[in-house]
Design a protein around this motif. Structure first.
Motif, PDB file in Angstrom:
ATOM      1  N   LEU A   7       0.705  68.979  27.012  1.00 42.43           N
ATOM      2  CA  LEU A   7       1.925  68.215  27.293  1.00 42.43           C
ATOM      3  C   LEU A   7       1.792  67.189  28.413  1.00 42.43           C
ATOM      4  O   LEU A   7       2.793  66.691  28.928  1.00 42.43           O
ATOM      5  N   HIS A   8       0.562  66.873  28.779  1.00 44.16           N
ATOM      6  CA  HIS A   8       0.392  65.873  29.848  1.00 44.16           C
ATOM      7  C   HIS A   8      -0.867  65.055  29.567  1.00 44.16           C
ATOM      8  O   HIS A   8      -1.962  65.409  30.001  1.00 44.16           O
ATOM      9  N   VAL A   9      -0.668  63.969  28.821  1.00 46.75           N
ATOM     10  CA  VAL A   9      -1.796  63.124  28.431  1.00 46.75           C
ATOM     11  C   VAL A   9      -1.437  61.657  28.674  1.00 46.75           C
ATOM     12  O   VAL A   9      -0.334  61.221  28.359  1.00 46.75           O
ATOM     13  N   ASP A  39       2.643  58.608  30.153  1.00 44.68           N
ATOM     14  CA  ASP A  39       2.043  57.531  30.945  1.00 44.68           C
ATOM     15  C   ASP A  39       2.840  57.290  32.219  1.00 44.68           C
ATOM     16  O   ASP A  39       4.029  57.561  32.286  1.00 44.68           O
ATOM     17  N   HIS A  40       2.151  56.759  33.202  1.00 46.03           N
ATOM     18  CA  HIS A  40       2.827  56.356  34.439  1.00 46.03           C
ATOM     19  C   HIS A  40       3.694  55.136  34.136  1.00 46.03           C
ATOM     20  O   HIS A  40       3.175  54.096  33.722  1.00 46.03           O
ATOM     21  N   ASP A  41       4.973  55.271  34.328  1.00 45.35           N
ATOM     22  CA  ASP A  41       5.893  54.129  34.277  1.00 45.35           C
ATOM     23  C   ASP A  41       5.766  53.264  33.032  1.00 45.35           C
ATOM     24  O   ASP A  41       5.941  52.053  33.108  1.00 45.35           O
ATOM     25  N   ILE A  64       7.073  60.835  30.089  1.00 41.17           N
ATOM     26  CA  ILE A  64       6.860  59.795  31.105  1.00 41.17           C
ATOM     27  C   ILE A  64       6.427  60.512  32.384  1.00 41.17           C
ATOM     28  O   ILE A  64       6.726  61.699  32.560  1.00 41.17           O
ATOM     29  N   GLU A  65       5.686  59.827  33.240  1.00 43.15           N
ATOM     30  CA  GLU A  65       5.366  60.378  34.553  1.00 43.15           C
ATOM     31  C   GLU A  65       5.779  59.369  35.605  1.00 43.15           C
ATOM     32  O   GLU A  65       5.264  58.252  35.641  1.00 43.15           O
ATOM     33  N   LEU A  66       6.735  59.763  36.435  1.00 49.24           N
ATOM     34  CA  LEU A  66       7.226  58.865  37.482  1.00 49.24           C
ATOM     35  C   LEU A  66       6.667  59.316  38.836  1.00 49.24           C
ATOM     36  O   LEU A  66       6.696  60.505  39.157  1.00 49.24           O
ATOM     37  N   VAL A  75       4.987  63.200  44.876  1.00 50.91           N
ATOM     38  CA  VAL A  75       5.484  64.171  43.903  1.00 50.91           C
ATOM     39  C   VAL A  75       5.591  63.447  42.568  1.00 50.91           C
ATOM     40  O   VAL A  75       6.233  62.397  42.484  1.00 50.91           O
ATOM     41  N   HIS A  76       4.939  63.971  41.551  1.00 49.46           N
ATOM     42  CA  HIS A  76       5.014  63.338  40.232  1.00 49.46           C
ATOM     43  C   HIS A  76       6.026  64.076  39.365  1.00 49.46           C
ATOM     44  O   HIS A  76       5.979  65.294  39.248  1.00 49.46           O
ATOM     45  N   MET A  77       6.926  63.302  38.790  1.00 49.69           N
ATOM     46  CA  MET A  77       7.975  63.888  37.973  1.00 49.69           C
ATOM     47  C   MET A  77       7.740  63.516  36.511  1.00 49.69           C
ATOM     48  O   MET A  77       7.644  62.335  36.173  1.00 49.69           O
ATOM     49  N   ALA A 190       5.430  67.899  38.106  1.00 49.49           N
ATOM     50  CA  ALA A 190       4.018  67.969  37.703  1.00 49.49           C
ATOM     51  C   ALA A 190       3.143  68.572  38.805  1.00 49.49           C
ATOM     52  O   ALA A 190       3.506  68.528  39.983  1.00 49.49           O
ATOM     53  N   HIS A 191       1.986  69.091  38.375  1.00 51.46           N
ATOM     54  CA  HIS A 191       0.900  69.549  39.272  1.00 51.46           C
ATOM     55  C   HIS A 191       1.307  69.742  40.732  1.00 51.46           C
ATOM     56  O   HIS A 191       0.910  68.985  41.600  1.00 51.46           O
ATOM     57  N   MET A 192       2.031  70.813  40.980  1.00 52.09           N
ATOM     58  CA  MET A 192       2.561  71.028  42.332  1.00 52.09           C
ATOM     59  C   MET A 192       1.500  71.348  43.371  1.00 52.09           C
ATOM     60  O   MET A 192       1.787  71.327  44.566  1.00 52.09           O
ATOM     61  N   SER A 243      -3.496  68.777  30.269  1.00 58.39           N
ATOM     62  CA  SER A 243      -4.800  68.407  30.824  1.00 58.39           C
ATOM     63  C   SER A 243      -4.716  67.267  31.833  1.00 58.39           C
ATOM     64  O   SER A 243      -5.586  67.097  32.659  1.00 58.39           O
ATOM     65  N   ASP A 244      -3.632  66.457  31.773  1.00 60.58           N
ATOM     66  CA  ASP A 244      -3.542  65.223  32.568  1.00 60.58           C
ATOM     67  C   ASP A 244      -4.723  64.322  32.196  1.00 60.58           C
ATOM     68  O   ASP A 244      -5.327  63.683  33.055  1.00 60.58           O
ATOM     69  N   SER A 245      -5.052  64.305  30.907  1.00 59.13           N
ATOM     70  CA  SER A 245      -6.219  63.566  30.432  1.00 59.13           C
ATOM     71  C   SER A 245      -6.103  62.069  30.709  1.00 59.13           C
ATOM     72  O   SER A 245      -5.085  61.436  30.429  1.00 59.13           O
TER      73      SER A 245
HETATM   74 ZN   LIG Z   1       0.328  62.961  38.245  1.00 60.11          ZN
END
Ligand SMILES: [Zn+2]
Ligand SMILES: [Zn+2]
Length: 278
Positions: A7-9, A39-41, A64-66, A75-77, A190-192, A243-245
């Motif tokens: 869930l994180h690509v 994706d970032h933004d 989305i990753e903000l 902090v990534h949301m 995300a990834h705390m 994975s945050d691939s």
């Molecule tokens: Zn991140």
């Protein structure tokens, strides 16, 4: 549904080397039932991947990753199943991207002033279709042998407090939660491991509407998995993972969660936001 989801690509609409299609190819190879494009933004990767969903038989979870900041801590949301077509949100992302370009340009100017022969055009050439940022500047510096390894670019020049650092568009985690909530999506922190916050700070995010926590992540070991699973259980949060691939180094599917545990709960949450829970 059975099966697994990563869930994180990322795709090359932000800073991965993979196109959305390549992500789906790797997701299929890994035998995944679903893949979350975060994706970032940027929502470009979501759009493209959704069009290819049927071709590869892998469900695409719009994400989305903000990037946000909490007292100088990043902090990534993550946001899932939100109204990604919303015009106002697309305008906001455009502004964030413009500030990002401005920031990269300014960092290049600072590096030029430090004596490096680097142009912004060269940095842009490193980015492909993605959003320009520090990784691309670092890659170029490495290519030109100004540094011995990638990390040195950050440690000596590009990170906070170093001579070529430029601050970025700042959003508080609560702003990101509000934004995703407004879009009827599900905010997940995300990834705390990278954002060690106090219990009070964390509870503030819960009060702001945080719904989930990324328990499983490439950089989390068994210790973190347990720690964040305990947090999820304590507050009744949705558990996600991925994975945050950004390419072959963290391959799509190398971290995965059960579809029935994560995706179905996200979907149920979205349903109750849209139609109300009974
Ligand atoms: Zn991140
Ligand atoms: Zn990420």
């Amino acid at each position: 549904m059975e099966g697994y989801a990563d869930l994180h690509v990322h795709t090359n609409f932000s800073d991965s080397v993979y196109s959305p299609e390549e992500v789906l190819i790797h997701a299929k190879e890994a035998g995944l039932a679903a893949v979350g494009i975060c994706d970032h933004d940027s929502i470009g990767g979501v759009q493209e991947a959704l069009e290819l969903e049927d071709k590869y038989g892998v469900e695409v979870v719009p994400g989305i990753e903000l990037s946000t900041e909490l007292k100088n801590m990043e902090v990534h949301m993550l946001g899932y199943f939100y109204d990604w077509k919303d015009k106002h949100f697309q305008a906001l992302l455009k502004t964030i991207q413009e500030v990002r370009v401005w920031r990269a340009e300014l960092m290049v100017v600072k590096l030029q002033n430090l004596g490096f022969n680097i142009s912004f055009e060269e940095v842009i050439n490193e980015t492909g279709s993605g959003a320009v940022g520090r990784p691309h500047i670092a890659r170029l510096m490495l290519k030109k042998r100004y540094i011995k390894d990638y990390q040195e670019a950050f440690d000596k020049y590009l990170k906070f407090g170093m001579p070529a650092y430029v601050g970025k568009y700042e959003m508080h985690p609560k702003d990101a939660i509000a934004q995703i909530t407004k879009l009827k999506g599900i905010p997940v922190v995300a990834h705390m491991k990278y954002s060690e916050m106090s219990q009070a700070e964390f509870e503030e995010l819960l009060n702001a509407g945080l719904k989930g926590i990324e328990v499983y992540h490439t950089m989390h070991g068994p210790e973190e998995n347990k720690k964040y699973m305990d947090v999820a259980n304590k507050y009744g949060l949705i558990v996600t993972g991925g994975s945050d691939s950004h390419g072959p180094d963290e391959q799509v599917g190398s971290v995965k969660v059960q579809y029935s545990v994560s995706v179905e709960r996200l979907k149920a949450e979205r349903k109750s936001i849209l139609f109300g829970s009974r």
